[in-house]
Every structure is written in C-alpha cells, then in structure tokens.
Design an enzyme around this catalytic site. Structure first.
Site, short mmCIF file in Angstrom:
data_model
loop_
_atom_site.label_atom_id
_atom_site.label_comp_id
_atom_site.label_asym_id
_atom_site.label_seq_id
_atom_site.Cartn_x
_atom_site.Cartn_y
_atom_site.Cartn_z
NE ARG A 146 10.48 4.97 7.90
CZ ARG A 146 9.45 4.21 7.52
NH1 ARG A 146 8.20 4.64 7.65
NH2 ARG A 146 9.65 3.00 7.06
CG ASP A 175 10.68 2.70 10.47
OD1 ASP A 175 11.51 2.02 9.86
OD2 ASP A 175 9.44 2.56 10.32
CG HIS A 246 10.53 -1.15 9.72
ND1 HIS A 246 10.83 -0.28 8.68
CD2 HIS A 246 9.60 -1.99 9.22
CE1 HIS A 246 10.11 -0.60 7.61
NE2 HIS A 246 9.37 -1.64 7.90
CG ASP A 308 6.15 -3.01 9.80
OD1 ASP A 308 6.69 -3.00 10.93
OD2 ASP A 308 6.19 -2.04 9.02
CD GLU A 309 7.39 -3.00 4.94
OE1 GLU A 309 7.01 -2.93 3.76
OE2 GLU A 309 7.76 -1.99 5.58
CD1 TRP A 375 0.53 -3.90 7.30
CD2 TRP A 375 1.06 -2.79 5.44
NE1 TRP A 375 1.74 -4.37 6.88
CE2 TRP A 375 2.10 -3.70 5.74
CE3 TRP A 375 1.18 -1.98 4.31
CZ2 TRP A 375 3.24 -3.83 4.94
CZ3 TRP A 375 2.33 -2.10 3.53
CH2 TRP A 375 3.34 -3.02 3.83
CE1 TYR A 400 -1.23 1.79 5.38
CE2 TYR A 400 0.82 1.82 4.15
CZ TYR A 400 0.06 1.33 5.19
OH TYR A 400 0.59 0.40 6.05
CG ASP A 402 2.19 6.99 2.43
OD1 ASP A 402 1.10 6.43 2.71
OD2 ASP A 402 3.23 6.34 2.17
CD1 TRP A 450 2.32 4.59 5.69
CD2 TRP A 450 3.88 4.41 7.27
NE1 TRP A 450 2.01 3.50 6.47
CE2 TRP A 450 2.95 3.37 7.44
CE3 TRP A 450 4.96 4.50 8.15
CZ2 TRP A 450 3.07 2.43 8.46
CZ3 TRP A 450 5.07 3.56 9.15
CH2 TRP A 450 4.14 2.54 9.31
CD GLU A 452 8.35 6.46 4.08
OE1 GLU A 452 7.25 7.03 4.31
OE2 GLU A 452 8.51 5.24 4.18
C1 ACM Z 1 3.74 -0.74 6.80
O1 ACM Z 1 3.23 0.01 5.95
N1 ACM Z 1 4.97 -1.16 6.69
C2 ACM Z 1 2.98 -1.17 7.95
#
Ligand code: ACM
Length: 544
Positions: A146, A175, A246, A308-309, A375, A400, A402, A450, A452
């Site tokens: 990011r 990502d 991602h 993920d996601e 997570w 986390y 962030d 993370w 961002e």
């Molecule tokens: C994540 O926070 N998407 C692993």
C-alpha cells in the site's frame, strides 16, 4: 539497580555486585560461537563507545566471551557480567545474539547512538540473566504494497525487531495497490504494477485523493540484502505474494491474468478490488514461475500466498470460470478458491516449503502442511488447530497496529477499534478451548502493520511503537510473567530512552505530537460492538 530492566522481560534476571569496565583493553572472543555474531556485537558497541573492541581468539584479561551451549535450547541464552568479564552462552546462534542484545540493554541508552556524545566511562553492571522464548514465531508484518517502504527503512525495521527479540518478518509484497518485488521473468509486474497514479487519503467517508504518483520496488539484490541482514540478526523473512484476490496490480501488468482481460490500472483506492485472478492453468503456471523466483530469494520454511478477501462475484458471473468449475468437478466458487490454493501449495511443497495463508483459506479443504494466520479474531486459530494445521495468531483487535492507539481525538486517521498498548500487551496467541495437542499447533503470533495510512517511515514508527514492544514481550513471556503496570513503568522509564537514542518516533504516552496528527481526515472508526458483530459474520464460514 535492583534488577536489570530489559525488554522483553527475561525469564530470570538479577543484579550482582561489581561491574565490568569497557575500555581500550576490552576484547570480544567467540570460541565456537559464530564469528558473525561477534562481528555484530563489535559493530553495535563501537560507534557510541569509540572503543576498538577487537574480535580475537587470544585469551584476554578483559573480555566479552560468546559461546554456544546447545543444552540451553533454541534462542535461549545466559548472560553473566561482573568484574572479571562478560560471558554470554547461547543455545544456538540466535541465543548468543539475544545475549548480545541483552548486554546492550544493560548499558545506558546512549549505547544506541551512532557516535560518542560524552567522555563518561562505560561499564557493564554486574548481572545474571537466564532467558528463553515462549514461542518460536515472534513476528511483525510490514505491508510494503500500500505504501512502499524504502529498503533502508526495512533494514532499520529489522534492527528494531531484533532488538525486541522478534524473529519473523512477514513481508506483504503484493496487493491491489502495488507489486513490490522484481520478478525477472515478468518485468511488467514492477514496471507497471510497481506504481500508481494517485492514492486515496483516509477512508471512503473522507473522499480525498492525493494526486501524486506513488511507487517503488525491491530489486532481487535488494531482497538478497534484506534476507541476509535479517539472518545475521536472527530474523527470518517470510514473503507473501497475495493470490487469488488482492491481485489488481498484477492484472494491471498482465491483463490476461484477470477474469475480464480488460486493461486495468493499479488500484488507487483502498479496500478490496473486485478484480480477481482467473483460474486458467496458464495463470497457475504464471504464479508457479513467480513463486519459483520468490523461493530462490527467500530461504524461509514458509511462503505466504495470501488467500484473504477474494470476492467471488467475477467468478460467479463469468461463463468461462463456470465452465472451469464444472470441468474440474468443483461444487462452487469457494471450492475453486481451494483448488487455486491447493495447486500453489502443491508447487511450494514440491520444493520443500510450506504455504502460509490468511484464515479465509479455511473456507475450503486444505492440503496438509499449510499454516494459517488467524486475523479475524481468534476463530481461525481455533478452527485451524482443531483441523490439524499450524497457527500464527494475529487477531486484528489486539495486534493490528494500523488501528488507532486510543480514543484520543487527535489519533491520526482512526480506523476500526482502538488497539491500546494494554490491548497489545494482553495478547495471547493460544486461544481458549484447545487440547494440549491442538495448542501445540500455535507456532506463535505477529503484529500486522497495514500501511494504507502510513505514507512515510515516520508514520510507521508512530503506529508500530511502543505497541510492538508490548507484542514482543507478549510473544516472549508466558502470561504469568506479564504484569502491565510493571511493563509500563519499565517501558517508559527504561526502554523509551533507548528508542529515543535510536531516533524512533513512537507515540508519546500523552498522545500524538502535533506533526503526528492528520487534522481533517475522519477515517473509519468503529465501536467494539459493531466490529465484533461484523467479524462474527465474516468468520461464520470457518467456525468449527
Ligand atoms: C487482512 O487483513 N486482509 C489479512
């Protein structure tokens, strides 16, 4: 001094009478211990002391002696200092190294400066320290996708990890918003995927854009340097190439990897791209080559493949993907995701490595040997351990980094729930409800950064510290050894002066400094109740 104020807190430490002066006659000897650790200790002690501290095989009256004593166990060490010298014994190379780190912490904080700043003499106070870690995976994840973190900052972050006896750096290298590692066979991954035209500022609510290109990537030589620098400090670098979601930066570089084949740009907004990889054999082949280059660069036992996601909407609406699902006899899109992961995992396993993925991979069948990063709270940890998979715990509501550090109105770009120093300190990687055998599946844990909202290395410092100090101690010590009040006093009185000497721009106890705030950016704060309900819905598919 009543007892040495080390951080992480050692299993046992006491002060003893006397001290060991460091002077022009002091030498370092390492009979049977690695020369690289002796060289590291010399390089760590020289700048601030201005002393030569030669590494020598000769007996000396005034020596720091490093030795191996395997019976101490992995990463364990014993340090004894007194008028006749300093003796550091390590169960292995990592243990010797941590003994050296402990030695630095016995000295005044100015030992961490890059030059001599006073004529005061140096002396190691008398102490006996006996120490060993609770977990073998004590990690931190850097999201360099990011916001790119220049190589020199990654090296510095590794130094800070090693100081806190963290031994695993998980590098999130790709990502939707950027691809950060050179792959020789596919140069467009970094030529095109390595930068984006603009960046979102804050959350969707803020609706702000910074119209300035952002980018950067590590060459393969940069990666070799990072891996070697880490290894010299007891840190293993675990790379992650995130698939099959991602992946918009990769698709922007090679549109044939996408479901629609349309020419996309590298994503400029945060969040999850709807554009996923297609499931053609040619795409699996492409990533086999990518993972081959990654495995050649990173010697780690584990290789991250994300998982993920991954939104399934494109796969659902795409006739060709539906044809592939039918041809392969798969039940649905979730089964296709498992198919994808299993193919990559098999390739990684063929080369003697194991894949490491986020807890969404538990939504389908998994091959043996996979390790799961839990997570979305600890549900993934429980499910994975019960299903016989190894676990790395990194529950978002505790580690986390962030997420905002407090409810202070000036916290920069507040997202999700507060993760305070106390929350991070209370982290326990082993969830309730497991048998002893299942609990033994928990390799350890890690904090995730993370990026961002960390657009500069200064902001990485702000978000990481001092919470990473708390996580490091949580991963090093058992719960019965941890007392938050005692930790806080040790942190603020003894440890932050060390970080000051290094120049770490941590969050002060009283809240952010004016230049650490981001006035006017609302972010996306959530209440604990809303967040818990949201995560409970998301993990329903993996609850065992
Ligand atoms: C994540 O926070 N998407 C692993």
């Amino acid at each position: 001094m009543s007892h040495p104020r080390l951080l992480p807190r050692p299993v046992a430490a006491r002060s003893v009478p006397g001290e060991f002066p460091l002077d022009a006659a002091t030498t370092i000897t390492a009979p049977g211990a690695p020369a690289t650790t002796a060289a590291w200790l010399q390089s760590a002690l020289r700048p601030a002391t201005g002393l030569p501290l030669p590494v020598t095989d000769e007996q000396s009256e005034s020596a720091i002696v490093l030795t191996l004593r395997p019976e101490l166990g992995p990463e364990a060490y014993r340090l004894e200092s007194g008028p006749t010298g300093v003796r550091i014994e390590g169960g292995d190379t990592g243990g010797v190294f941590y003994g050296c780190q402990a030695l630095l912490q016995l000295l005044p904080p100015r030992i961490y400066r890059n030059s001599r700043i006073s004529d005061e003499r140096w002396a190691v106070p008398g102490a006996v320290v006996e120490d060993a870690p609770r977990f073998g995976w004590r990690g931190a994840m850097l999201d360099v996708a990011r916001h790119f973190l220049p190589k020199r900052e990654v090296l510095r972050f590794i130094d800070l990890m090693a100081m806190h006896r963290l031994n695993t750096l998980h590098l999130h290298l790709t990502d939707d918003q950027g691809w950060r590692v050179e792959i020789r066979r596919f140069p467009r991954l970094t030529e095109t995927g390595g930068w984006r035209r603009s960046s979102q500022l804050g959350s969707t609510i803020d609706d702000l854009t910074e119209d300035r290109p952002h980018g950067g990537y590590y060459t393969q030589d940069d990666i070799r340097e990072i891996v070697a620098h880490a290894a010299e400090r007891g840190v293993t670098v675990v790379p992650e190439i995130d698939v099959p979601g991602h992946s918009q930066a990769a698709i922007a570089a090679y549109p044939e990897l996408g479901v629609t084949h349309e020419q996309l740009e590298v994503m400029t907004r945060w969040g999850v791209s709807p554009h996923t990889l297609n499931a053609e054999e040619s795409t699996i082949d492409f990533f086999r080559h990518v993972f081959d280059e990654i495995m050649a660069l990173f010697p780690s036992a584990f290789i991250g493949m994300g998982g993920d996601e991954c939104p399934k909407d494109q796969w659902k609406g795409d006739p060709r993907t539906q044809e592939l699902i039918a041809e392969r006899g798969l039940a649905d899109e979730n089964a296709l995701q498992s198919w994808f992961i299993t193919r990559i995992a098999a390739h990684v396993a063929e080369r003697g490595r194991r894949v490491f993925g986020w807890d969404e991979i538990l939504e389908g069948e998994l091959p043996p040997g996979v390790a799961v990063a839990s997570w979305r709270g600890m549900t993934g940890a429980v499910t994975a351990a019960r299903r016989g998979f190894d676990v790395v715990s990194c529950p978002d509501d505790q580690v986390y980094l962030d997420y905002r550090q407090s409810e202070h109105p000036d916290e920069p770009i507040p997202v999700s729930v507060p993760v305070t120093l106390a929350d991070a300190y209370a982290f326990d990687p082993v969830p309730d409800g497991l048998s002893d055998e299942q609990a033994a599946r928990v390799l350890g844990g890690q904090a995730n950064l993370w990026s961002e909202h960390m657009d500069t290395p200064r902001m990485v410092d702000y978000y990481a510290f001092p919470r990473l100090c708390a996580v490091a101690e949580a991963l090093w010590c058992g719960p019965d050894q941890r007392h938050f009040d005692e930790f806080s006093t040790r942190l603020y009185d003894a440890h932050l002066p060390r970080l000051d000497a290094i120049g770490v721009e941590y969050r002060p106890r009283t809240g952010p400094l004016p230049w650490q705030t981001r006035p006017g950016i609302v972010g996306a704060p959530a209440t604990k109740a809303d967040h818990e309900a949201h995560m409970n819905r998301r993990v329903a598919a993996i609850r065992s």
